[in-house]
Design an enzyme around this catalytic site. Structure first.
Site, short mmCIF file in Angstrom:
data_model
loop_
_atom_site.label_atom_id
_atom_site.label_comp_id
_atom_site.label_asym_id
_atom_site.label_seq_id
_atom_site.Cartn_x
_atom_site.Cartn_y
_atom_site.Cartn_z
N GLU A 158 0.85 -1.19 0.00
CA GLU A 158 0.00 0.00 0.00
C GLU A 158 0.89 1.24 0.00
O GLU A 158 1.84 1.33 0.77
CB GLU A 158 -0.88 -0.02 1.25
N ASP B 158 0.12 5.04 0.59
CA ASP B 158 -0.85 6.08 0.91
C ASP B 158 -0.31 7.43 0.45
O ASP B 158 0.58 8.01 1.09
CB ASP B 158 -1.12 6.11 2.42
N GLU C 268 -3.33 10.92 3.37
CA GLU C 268 -4.25 10.62 4.45
C GLU C 268 -4.42 11.91 5.22
O GLU C 268 -3.46 12.39 5.84
CB GLU C 268 -3.68 9.52 5.35
N HIS D 66 3.73 1.27 2.78
CA HIS D 66 3.63 0.05 3.59
C HIS D 66 4.15 -1.12 2.76
O HIS D 66 3.68 -1.34 1.63
CB HIS D 66 2.18 -0.24 3.97
#
Length: 436
Positions: A212, A214, A217, A228
């Site tokens: 992942e 991101d 956020e 991640h």
């Protein structure tokens, strides 16, 4: 005033399978983007599709619900195999996009509304994916590229974040979520536990894991971007310890749930992002995210993820880490992740799962763009915009993550007080480094 909404603009791997209902025709909303990889920009006629978790799940060729509220029908879903055979997810038509889910598009802009009172139920938040066409996700290969998007989160004061691509199935991320109704084409109804604080959600026996990235956020008070890693590749159904679910097993799972976050407030730059600050969250923001390789080519190893902001025609470079004795990094790299995690006392899970090189290998396999708006029934988004964990001293470096009060973010309060909250994503673009 407290608004617990959460925006995530992420890149997550996707897979598909499972039955399609025929009661409602599927319509995909147009959302164009720009591709500048050749050196000149061209418009792609991309579209969006709604995540399968938000869709009506019913008996095949009937109008009877297989899933209602936060529970599966014991008649049609006594086990995963039977449920998968009995049940289908249905389409989203023109009227449902806005009238049921609060999602609209125009040209290059997508708007997500937080609470929508539909004809049959109240909808909370949404999650959509970018499609290349009606049957295929738009896959991004980001190494040695930059990804650009405009975000307007000015209305979010604190805290608020066998069907195939055509029906938005196959979501996964590094948290290995158990709340997906269908995983790998199978109903996730075995050992399903309805949530005790979310009337629309629950958790099944299976989780679903993948790398992942991101990109964003955030709400108007705090923000972060976070890679991640995982020790697996692609779309990976998990069970038990592999999912890393409970606190004792969190770091025994196949994915790094913490990630290596870059969050200005957490890095002691408390005047960088927010209303009226250096990056002014009361206005639209252009996010430029660069994925830099070791040799400046597509074949090099990923070594750095760098963020640049643009507002009102002004380019704003990312801020730096501001702790005595810590290198003033201004981007995510292996050295940054190692040093800041040691300083915060965090587990070195990102490095253990392969660090930047492993993330680059995942980017080579391709990621899908996910855009969503949601609230947090588990931790009330305090990990993003307040102090977390709550039992730690907020004066300890890394605990203060944003200026919101620790009693903020209760979903029932947010949903009642700020139903009209919206976020806008627009002007998606991919191109060479420094093409912004």
């Amino acid at each position: 005033m407290k608004l617990t909404l959460f925006i995530v603009l992420g890149l997550a791997c996707v897979a598909y399978g499972q039955k399609v209902g025929t009661q409602t025709p599927e319509v995909h909303l147009s959302l164009s983007m720009e591709n500048c990889e050749s050196g000149s920009c061209t418009t792609e006629s991309t579209k969006i599709v709604l995540d399968s978790n938000w869709r009506w799940t019913h008996v095949v060729d009937d109008y009877v619900n297989c899933y209602e509220g936060n529970t599966w029908s014991p008649e049609f879903c006594p086990d995963s195999v039977t449920c998968t055979e009995n049940c289908a997810i249905d389409g989203v038509d023109d009227a449902s996009w806005s009238g049921t889910y609060g999602v609209t598009t125009t040209g290059f802009e997508l708007t997500l509304q937080f609470v929508t009172e539909g004809p049959y139920s109240t909808n909370i938040g949404s999650r959509v994916y970018l499609l290349a066409d009606d049957n295929n996700y738009r896959v991004f290969y980001l190494k040695n590229r930059e990804f650009i998007i405009d975000v307007d989160s000015s209305e979010l004061p604190c805290g608020l974040n066998e069907a195939g691509a055509a029906y938005g199935v196959g979501y996964c991320d590094a948290q290995c979520p158990h709340d997906m109704k269908f995983i790998g084409g199978m109903a996730n109804c075995d050992d399903w536990e309805p949530s005790d604080n979310d009337p629309n959600s629950g958790a099944g026996k299976m989780g679903i894991c993948c790398f992942e990235m991101d990109i964003w956020e955030a709400n108007s008070m705090a923000q972060s971007f976070t890679p991640h890693d995982c020790s697996i590749t692609g779309y990976y159904p998990c069970e038990g310890i592999e999912c890393g679910d409970n606190p004792d097993d969190r770091y025994s799972g196949v994915c790094d749930k913490d990630g290596c976050d870059w969050a200005a407030y957490r890095l002691n730059q408390k005047e960088f992002f927010g209303p009226g600050l250096t990056v002014d969250s009361s206005q639209p923001i252009t996010l430029v995210t660069q994925f830099i390789t070791s040799d400046g080519t597509d074949n090099g190893d990923l070594v750095e993820v760098r963020r640049i902001y643009i507002q009102n025609g002004v380019t704003i470079q990312n801020t730096q880490v501001d702790f005595d004795g810590i290198t003033p990094y201004d981007s995510v790299s292996d050295d940054y992740c190692s040093e800041i995690k040691d300083f915060f006392g965090d587990v070195q899970a990102f490095a253990e799962k392969g660090g930047m090189k492993a993330l680059g290998e995942s980017l080579d396999r391709g990621h899908v763009l996910v855009m969503s708006l949601w609230d947090d029934h588990y931790s009330h988004m305090l990990w993003l915009d307040s102090n977390w964990p709550l039992d730690a001293d907020p004066a300890t470096p890394g605990i203060a993550r944003g200026p919101c009060p620790i009693d903020s973010g209760v979903p029932s309060e947010v949903e009642a007080e700020y139903p009209d909250a919206t976020v806008k994503f627009s002007n998606i673009k991919i191109g060479p480094i420094q093409s912004y």
